[in-house]
Design a protein around this motif. Structure first.
Motif, PDB file in Angstrom:
ATOM      1  N   ASP A   1      11.366   4.539  -4.262  1.00 46.64           N
ATOM      2  CA  ASP A   1      12.382   3.479  -4.175  1.00 46.64           C
ATOM      3  C   ASP A   1      12.400   2.820  -2.798  1.00 46.64           C
ATOM      4  OD1 ASP A   1      13.062   4.031  -6.772  1.00 46.64           O
ATOM      5  OD2 ASP A   1      14.803   5.291  -6.254  1.00 46.64           O
ATOM      6  N   VAL A   2      12.216   3.622  -1.742  1.00 46.92           N
ATOM      7  CA  VAL A   2      12.171   3.069  -0.388  1.00 46.92           C
ATOM      8  C   VAL A   2      10.965   2.159  -0.227  1.00 46.92           C
ATOM      9  CG1 VAL A   2      11.855   3.641   2.055  1.00 46.92           C
ATOM     10  CG2 VAL A   2      13.469   4.950   0.673  1.00 46.92           C
ATOM     11  N   ALA A   3       9.838   2.524  -0.786  1.00 48.81           N
ATOM     12  CA  ALA A   3       8.633   1.709  -0.702  1.00 48.81           C
ATOM     13  C   ALA A   3       8.820   0.395  -1.450  1.00 48.81           C
ATOM     14  CB  ALA A   3       7.438   2.486  -1.242  1.00 48.81           C
ATOM     15  N   ARG A   4       9.469   0.438  -2.593  1.00 49.24           N
ATOM     16  CA  ARG A   4       9.762  -0.800  -3.334  1.00 49.24           C
ATOM     17  C   ARG A   4      10.663  -1.717  -2.512  1.00 49.24           C
ATOM     18  NH1 ARG A   4      11.003   1.072  -9.616  1.00 49.24           N
ATOM     19  NH2 ARG A   4       8.801   1.486 -10.211  1.00 49.24           N
ATOM     20  N   ALA A   5      11.678  -1.138  -1.864  1.00 45.38           N
ATOM     21  CA  ALA A   5      12.582  -1.952  -1.037  1.00 45.38           C
ATOM     22  C   ALA A   5      11.833  -2.566   0.144  1.00 45.38           C
ATOM     23  CB  ALA A   5      13.748  -1.112  -0.541  1.00 45.38           C
ATOM     24  N   ALA A   6      10.888  -1.839   0.712  1.00 48.58           N
ATOM     25  CA  ALA A   6      10.106  -2.368   1.831  1.00 48.58           C
ATOM     26  C   ALA A   6       9.261  -3.552   1.394  1.00 48.58           C
ATOM     27  CB  ALA A   6       9.233  -1.263   2.414  1.00 48.58           C
TER      28      ALA A   6
ATOM     29  N   VAL B   1       7.310  22.362 -10.497  1.00 49.87           N
ATOM     30  CA  VAL B   1       7.714  21.729  -9.256  1.00 49.87           C
ATOM     31  C   VAL B   1       9.213  21.904  -9.049  1.00 49.87           C
ATOM     32  CG1 VAL B   1       8.188  19.476 -10.286  1.00 49.87           C
ATOM     33  CG2 VAL B   1       7.530  19.599  -7.892  1.00 49.87           C
ATOM     34  N   ALA B   2       9.572  22.004  -7.783  1.00 47.00           N
ATOM     35  CA  ALA B   2      10.997  22.151  -7.469  1.00 47.00           C
ATOM     36  C   ALA B   2      11.715  20.815  -7.668  1.00 47.00           C
ATOM     37  CB  ALA B   2      11.170  22.634  -6.043  1.00 47.00           C
ATOM     38  N   GLN B   3      13.008  20.896  -7.983  1.00 52.92           N
ATOM     39  CA  GLN B   3      13.799  19.689  -8.198  1.00 52.92           C
ATOM     40  C   GLN B   3      13.877  18.853  -6.928  1.00 52.92           C
ATOM     41  OE1 GLN B   3      14.958  18.559 -11.025  1.00 52.92           O
ATOM     42  NE2 GLN B   3      16.089  16.797 -10.172  1.00 52.92           N
ATOM     43  N   SER B   4      13.936  19.489  -5.798  1.00 47.09           N
ATOM     44  CA  SER B   4      14.039  18.759  -4.532  1.00 47.09           C
ATOM     45  C   SER B   4      12.762  17.955  -4.257  1.00 47.09           C
ATOM     46  CB  SER B   4      14.305  19.727  -3.390  1.00 47.09           C
ATOM     47  OG  SER B   4      13.249  20.686  -3.290  1.00 47.09           O
ATOM     48  N   ALA B   5      11.606  18.519  -4.587  1.00 48.35           N
ATOM     49  CA  ALA B   5      10.350  17.800  -4.369  1.00 48.35           C
ATOM     50  C   ALA B   5      10.273  16.563  -5.267  1.00 48.35           C
ATOM     51  CB  ALA B   5       9.161  18.726  -4.623  1.00 48.35           C
ATOM     52  N   TYR B   6      10.768  16.718  -6.477  1.00 46.06           N
ATOM     53  CA  TYR B   6      10.788  15.563  -7.388  1.00 46.06           C
ATOM     54  C   TYR B   6      11.712  14.458  -6.864  1.00 46.06           C
ATOM     55  CZ  TYR B   6      12.019  12.744 -11.451  1.00 46.06           C
ATOM     56  OH  TYR B   6      12.282  11.686 -12.296  1.00 46.06           O
ATOM     57  N   GLU B   7      12.871  14.840  -6.397  1.00 46.90           N
ATOM     58  CA  GLU B   7      13.821  13.844  -5.889  1.00 46.90           C
ATOM     59  C   GLU B   7      13.289  13.150  -4.630  1.00 46.90           C
ATOM     60  OE1 GLU B   7      17.416  16.013  -5.383  1.00 46.90           O
ATOM     61  OE2 GLU B   7      17.921  16.004  -7.528  1.00 46.90           O
ATOM     62  N   GLU B   8      12.575  13.910  -3.777  1.00 51.46           N
ATOM     63  CA  GLU B   8      11.982  13.299  -2.600  1.00 51.46           C
ATOM     64  C   GLU B   8      10.937  12.247  -2.989  1.00 51.46           C
ATOM     65  OE1 GLU B   8      10.444  16.333  -0.139  1.00 51.46           O
ATOM     66  OE2 GLU B   8      12.424  17.066   0.511  1.00 51.46           O
ATOM     67  N   ALA B   9      10.131  12.551  -4.016  1.00 53.00           N
ATOM     68  CA  ALA B   9       9.120  11.600  -4.469  1.00 53.00           C
ATOM     69  C   ALA B   9       9.767  10.361  -5.071  1.00 53.00           C
ATOM     70  CB  ALA B   9       8.200  12.271  -5.497  1.00 53.00           C
TER      71      ALA B   9
ATOM     72  N   ALA C   1       0.841  -1.206   0.000  1.00 52.24           N
ATOM     73  CA  ALA C   1       0.000   0.000   0.000  1.00 52.24           C
ATOM     74  C   ALA C   1       0.869   1.247   0.000  1.00 52.24           C
ATOM     75  CB  ALA C   1      -0.912  -0.021   1.227  1.00 52.24           C
ATOM     76  N   ARG C   2       1.931   1.259   0.801  1.00 49.96           N
ATOM     77  CA  ARG C   2       2.822   2.416   0.818  1.00 49.96           C
ATOM     78  C   ARG C   2       3.499   2.597  -0.533  1.00 49.96           C
ATOM     79  NH1 ARG C   2       3.770   4.425   5.897  1.00 49.96           N
ATOM     80  NH2 ARG C   2       3.084   3.137   7.662  1.00 49.96           N
ATOM     81  N   LEU C   3       3.820   1.479  -1.172  1.00 48.12           N
ATOM     82  CA  LEU C   3       4.439   1.570  -2.487  1.00 48.12           C
ATOM     83  C   LEU C   3       3.470   2.167  -3.508  1.00 48.12           C
ATOM     84  CD1 LEU C   3       6.657   1.015  -4.546  1.00 48.12           C
ATOM     85  CD2 LEU C   3       5.802  -1.348  -4.721  1.00 48.12           C
ATOM     86  N   LYS C   4       2.213   1.776  -3.424  1.00 45.38           N
ATOM     87  CA  LYS C   4       1.208   2.299  -4.353  1.00 45.38           C
ATOM     88  C   LYS C   4       1.078   3.810  -4.213  1.00 45.38           C
ATOM     89  CE  LYS C   4      -3.571   1.588  -5.814  1.00 45.38           C
ATOM     90  NZ  LYS C   4      -4.821   0.841  -5.560  1.00 45.38           N
ATOM     91  N   LEU C   5       1.035   4.292  -2.957  1.00 48.52           N
ATOM     92  CA  LEU C   5       0.968   5.725  -2.713  1.00 48.52           C
ATOM     93  C   LEU C   5       2.225   6.436  -3.189  1.00 48.52           C
ATOM     94  CD1 LEU C   5      -0.489   8.155  -1.466  1.00 48.52           C
ATOM     95  CD2 LEU C   5       0.570   7.543   0.747  1.00 48.52           C
ATOM     96  N   ALA C   6       3.376   5.860  -2.939  1.00 50.77           N
ATOM     97  CA  ALA C   6       4.641   6.480  -3.346  1.00 50.77           C
ATOM     98  C   ALA C   6       4.754   6.555  -4.857  1.00 50.77           C
ATOM     99  CB  ALA C   6       5.814   5.696  -2.760  1.00 50.77           C
ATOM    100  N   GLU C   7       4.299   5.545  -5.556  1.00 52.14           N
ATOM    101  CA  GLU C   7       4.354   5.570  -7.020  1.00 52.14           C
ATOM    102  C   GLU C   7       3.406   6.612  -7.591  1.00 52.14           C
ATOM    103  OE1 GLU C   7       3.592   1.547  -8.165  1.00 52.14           O
ATOM    104  OE2 GLU C   7       5.734   1.013  -8.194  1.00 52.14           O
ATOM    105  N   ALA C   8       2.212   6.762  -6.991  1.00 56.96           N
ATOM    106  CA  ALA C   8       1.263   7.797  -7.466  1.00 56.96           C
ATOM    107  C   ALA C   8       1.835   9.189  -7.247  1.00 56.96           C
ATOM    108  CB  ALA C   8      -0.070   7.646  -6.735  1.00 56.96           C
ATOM    109  N   ASN C   9       2.455   9.419  -6.091  1.00 56.76           N
ATOM    110  CA  ASN C   9       3.055  10.719  -5.810  1.00 56.76           C
ATOM    111  C   ASN C   9       4.217  10.994  -6.754  1.00 56.76           C
ATOM    112  OD1 ASN C   9       3.499  13.170  -4.379  1.00 56.76           O
ATOM    113  ND2 ASN C   9       5.069  12.134  -3.102  1.00 56.76           N
ATOM    114  N   TYR C  10       4.993   9.972  -7.027  1.00 59.82           N
ATOM    115  CA  TYR C  10       6.126  10.141  -7.948  1.00 59.82           C
ATOM    116  C   TYR C  10       5.640  10.490  -9.356  1.00 59.82           C
ATOM    117  CZ  TYR C  10       9.848   8.852 -11.153  1.00 59.82           C
ATOM    118  OH  TYR C  10      10.754   8.864 -12.179  1.00 59.82           O
ATOM    119  N   GLN C  11       4.599   9.815  -9.837  1.00 58.50           N
ATOM    120  CA  GLN C  11       4.081  10.099 -11.174  1.00 58.50           C
ATOM    121  C   GLN C  11       3.547  11.535 -11.262  1.00 58.50           C
ATOM    122  OE1 GLN C  11       1.228   7.040 -12.003  1.00 58.50           O
ATOM    123  NE2 GLN C  11       2.804   5.409 -12.164  1.00 58.50           N
TER     124      GLN C  11
END
Length: 372
Positions: free
Chosen positions: A163-168, A150-158, A129-139
């Protein structure tokens, strides 16, 4: 009057003699035999005054034979499984299922234990579920980045959060996979130490798995024989539990260091066990064959110990000749002579205890040559 006195004296003497015989147990027959012996003892003098001469000593003989021997090395060893492991879990948990029978043969990868996966399954669902949310935010951040809103930092955070959600998710899946314990190699299982429903901690041994179609013989030899073992290729094995059977093993490794406690060299030898006659832990008798050599063998009965050495009487022309010998290897009633006897010599095997050098002998029994 004198007549009666004389007769009375005779009666008294006879009665006294009878009483002495009865009281002291004097054997009159023995006295008469003693007289016969005294008479016969004087017979030699009446036949010329010379004692009767002794004849040749009766002996039994055998012929020394040439044979081929090898300087073998004998040792006691133990059989080990080529691969052996105590199956244990990497994580703590409750045993949900036992998927094998005691003593069963299994292939590599066969599931053995299934642990409870309820908590791990929940963790995996949460990670997905966390991965699904992280992927939607990244897209979303990626689309905004394309328009420059959008700022470059916000994109990198997403991107990092995705990636952290995928590892989890991967970590949760690994934890679930580790709750199923499988055989690391093909082999035979022992007796399990737990039952279904038991809670075990990480590292608790659950069952022993051994690969027994190939075994290793582990044994030690004295350090003085390390050169002979290094030159050998194979060894012969016998087991008291399997009388009459012999197995061949190939030397696979020598310990690079000598055991300083026993001054011995550890050796390992591999052997096939396809018929499953042998088992790990079995005691075996190991023989390392040495190179063959020529030798002279005689019966052990021919050797007479005199002082610090050994002698053998050799018969030639009906006379016994005393020969000092040096002995070598002993085996099955025979002994090797390394010095003093040649193949074909006739040696005394019985009647040699009282012989002397040069004594005349009479062979009453002659055995064939010592079997090789």
């Amino acid at each position: 009057m004198r007549f009666w006195a004389f007769l009375l004296a005779i009666v008294v003497i006879v009665a006294g003699g009878a009483l002495a015989v009865r009281h002291y147990g004097i054997d009159l027959a023995a006295l008469s035999g003693l007289q016969k012996f005294a008479a016969t003892s004087q017979e030699p003098q009446r036949q010329g005054g010379q004692p009767r001469a002794r004849g040749p000593a009766p002996v039994e003989t055998a012929r020394a034979a040439a044979s081929r021997l090898s300087d073998d090395i004998s040792a006691i060893g133990t059989l080990l499984a080529e691969e052996s492991v105590a199956i244990a879990p990497e994580t703590s948990g409750r045993v949900a299922k036992v998927l094998f029978e005691d003593g069963q043969a299994v292939e590599k990868g066969t599931p053995l234990f299934q642990f409870d996966t309820d908590l791990a399954t929940s963790d995996l669902a949460e990670a997905k579920a966390r991965l699904k949310l992280a992927e939607a935010n990244y897209q979303r951040q990626q689309k905004l980045r394309q328009t420059g809103n959008v700022a470059q930092s916000a994109y990198e955070e997403a991107l990092s959060a995705r990636d952290v959600a995928r590892a989890a998710v991967d970590s949760a899946q690994v934890r679930i996979d580790k709750l199923t314990i499988a055989a690391p190699f093909s082999g035979t299982l022992g007796f399990r130490s737990v039952s279904e429903g038991a809670y075990v901690t990480a590292g608790t041994p659950l069952v022993q798995l051994d690969k027994v179609d190939r075994l290793q013989a582990s044994f030690s030899v004295p350090e003085l024989q390390q050169q002979a073992v290094a030159q050998a290729k194979t060894v012969e094995l016998t087991a008291d539990a399997l009388p009459g059977e012999e197995f061949t093993a190939e030397i696979s490794a020598l310990n690079p260091a000598i055991d300083v406690n026993g001054r011995a060299l550890q050796v390992r030898a591999r052997l096939d066990n396809e018929k499953m006659k042998l088992r790990p832990g079995l005691l075996v008798r190991v023989t390392v064959k040495g190179p063959e050599r020529e030798a002279v063998m005689i019966p052990e009965a021919a050797v007479v110990q005199r002082g610090q050495g050994a002698i053998v009487f050799v018969v030639a022309d009906n006379k016994a000749r005393q020969v000092s010998v040096r002995l070598g290897k002993r085996m099955e009633g025979k002994v090797e002579v390394t010095e003093g006897i040649a193949a074909g010599d006739v040696v005394v095997t019985a009647g040699n205890a009282r012989l002397s050098d040069g004594a005349e002998v009479e062979v009453v029994s002659a055995a064939a040559a010592v079997a090789e």
